[in-house]
Design an enzyme around this catalytic site. Structure first.
Site, PDB file in Angstrom:
ATOM      1  N   ASP A  50       0.829  -1.217   0.000  1.00  0.00           N
ATOM      2  CA  ASP A  50       0.000   0.000   0.000  1.00  0.00           C
ATOM      3  C   ASP A  50       0.868   1.274   0.000  1.00  0.00           C
ATOM      4  O   ASP A  50       1.815   1.383   0.787  1.00  0.00           O
ATOM      5  CB  ASP A  50      -0.903  -0.037   1.255  1.00  0.00           C
ATOM      6  CG  ASP A  50      -2.012   0.996   1.207  1.00  0.00           C
ATOM      7  OD1 ASP A  50      -1.699   2.195   1.090  1.00  0.00           O
ATOM      8  OD2 ASP A  50      -3.182   0.598   1.299  1.00  0.00           O
ATOM      9  N   ARG A  52       0.443   4.071   1.139  1.00  0.00           N
ATOM     10  CA  ARG A  52       0.335   4.965   2.309  1.00  0.00           C
ATOM     11  C   ARG A  52       1.213   4.536   3.480  1.00  0.00           C
ATOM     12  O   ARG A  52       1.189   5.180   4.533  1.00  0.00           O
ATOM     13  CB  ARG A  52      -1.125   5.025   2.764  1.00  0.00           C
ATOM     14  CG  ARG A  52      -2.064   5.562   1.694  1.00  0.00           C
ATOM     15  CD  ARG A  52      -3.515   5.282   2.057  1.00  0.00           C
ATOM     16  NE  ARG A  52      -3.790   3.841   2.095  1.00  0.00           N
ATOM     17  CZ  ARG A  52      -4.951   3.317   2.497  1.00  0.00           C
ATOM     18  NH1 ARG A  52      -5.932   4.101   2.885  1.00  0.00           N
ATOM     19  NH2 ARG A  52      -5.113   1.996   2.506  1.00  0.00           N
ATOM     20  N   CYS A 107      -6.539  -1.990   5.422  1.00  0.00           N
ATOM     21  CA  CYS A 107      -5.803  -2.735   4.382  1.00  0.00           C
ATOM     22  C   CYS A 107      -6.783  -3.334   3.366  1.00  0.00           C
ATOM     23  O   CYS A 107      -7.653  -4.129   3.729  1.00  0.00           O
ATOM     24  CB  CYS A 107      -4.963  -3.835   5.029  1.00  0.00           C
ATOM     25  SG  CYS A 107      -3.945  -4.740   3.835  1.00  0.00           S
TER      26      CYS A 107
HETATM   27 ZN    ZN Z   1      -2.545  -3.198   2.907  1.00  0.00          ZN
END
Ligand code: ZN
Length: 216
Positions: A50, A52, A107
């Site tokens: 991810d 972020r 997530c």
């Molecule tokens: Zn994730």
């Protein structure tokens, strides 16, 4: 998307790199010249892909301080050669002292594994998260709120991936050879930036149960 927009996107990166080059040029500690010769990180970070959750920014660490492996939902799958190769290099060559499995609330991979939708080839990867869900289905299914359900599975998944790491031949052998190696599980709250320790640290295989005690 037209070629112009594509170029603009790439330019952002090229311009960003110019800023970085300037920063490196103005650094007079000599650390980048040192880093150019080699690395000696003490931490292996296994996080989610991810965008972020970048390891260095989140932990206030600099280039050279953290060896990083990321995949969808920070999974440690015993047959994943990419993860095993990173782990082997980190433990046996770099001799890292800490391995952190870092999940994060919100997530997408974990949320997808709770849903009953099919997504394509990624379903085979998500099956590993579904295995964790299956192990804790009673607890997860008792949570009504969809977001809280996924966030609890994020925490349980991190603990399960810590266990998966502990039971690899690489970590088992490192411990039996007396290596100082601690494996930790943490969860990131993207909104506050907090890295929350899940208190599931292992420093030997003593507490893994008899199934993972090998004959000497
Ligand atoms: Zn994730």
């Amino acid at each position: 998307m037209g070629i112009k927009e594509l170029e603009t996107g790439l330019n952002t990166i090229i311009e960003g790199n110019k800023g970085w080059m300037e920063f490196v040029k103005n650094d007079n500690t000599g650390r980048f010249q040192q880093l150019a010769k080699g690395q000696n990180p003490e931490i292996l970070w296994i996080g989610c892909a991810d965008s972020r959750v970048p390891a260095n920014e989140l932990t206030g660490t600099k280039p050279g301080e953290v060896f990083v492996h990321r995949n969808i939902a920070n999974m440690c799958v015993h047959s994943d050669m990419s993860m095993l190769s990173v782990l082997d290099y980190a433990v046996n060559v770099l001799k890292v002292k800490h391995i952190i499995v870092a999940g994060h609330y919100g997530c997408g991979g974990v949320a997808a594994s709770i849903s009953r939708k099919q997504y394509g080839i990624i379903d085979n990867w998500l099956s590993h998260i579904k295995d964790v869900y299956r192990l804790h289905a009673e607890e997860i299914d008792n949570i009504e709120d969809q977001e809280k359900k996924a966030d609890r599975l994020v925490e349980l998944n991190v603990k399960e991936q810590v266990l998966n790491l502990c039971t690899t031949s690489i970590v088992q052998n490192a411990w039996s050879n007396g290596a100082d190696l601690a494996i930790h599980g943490m969860v990131i709250n993207i909104g506050t930036g907090e890295l929350i320790n899940q208190d599931c640290t292992f420093t030997s295989n003593d507490s893994l149960g008899k199934v993972f005690q090998y004959a000497k």
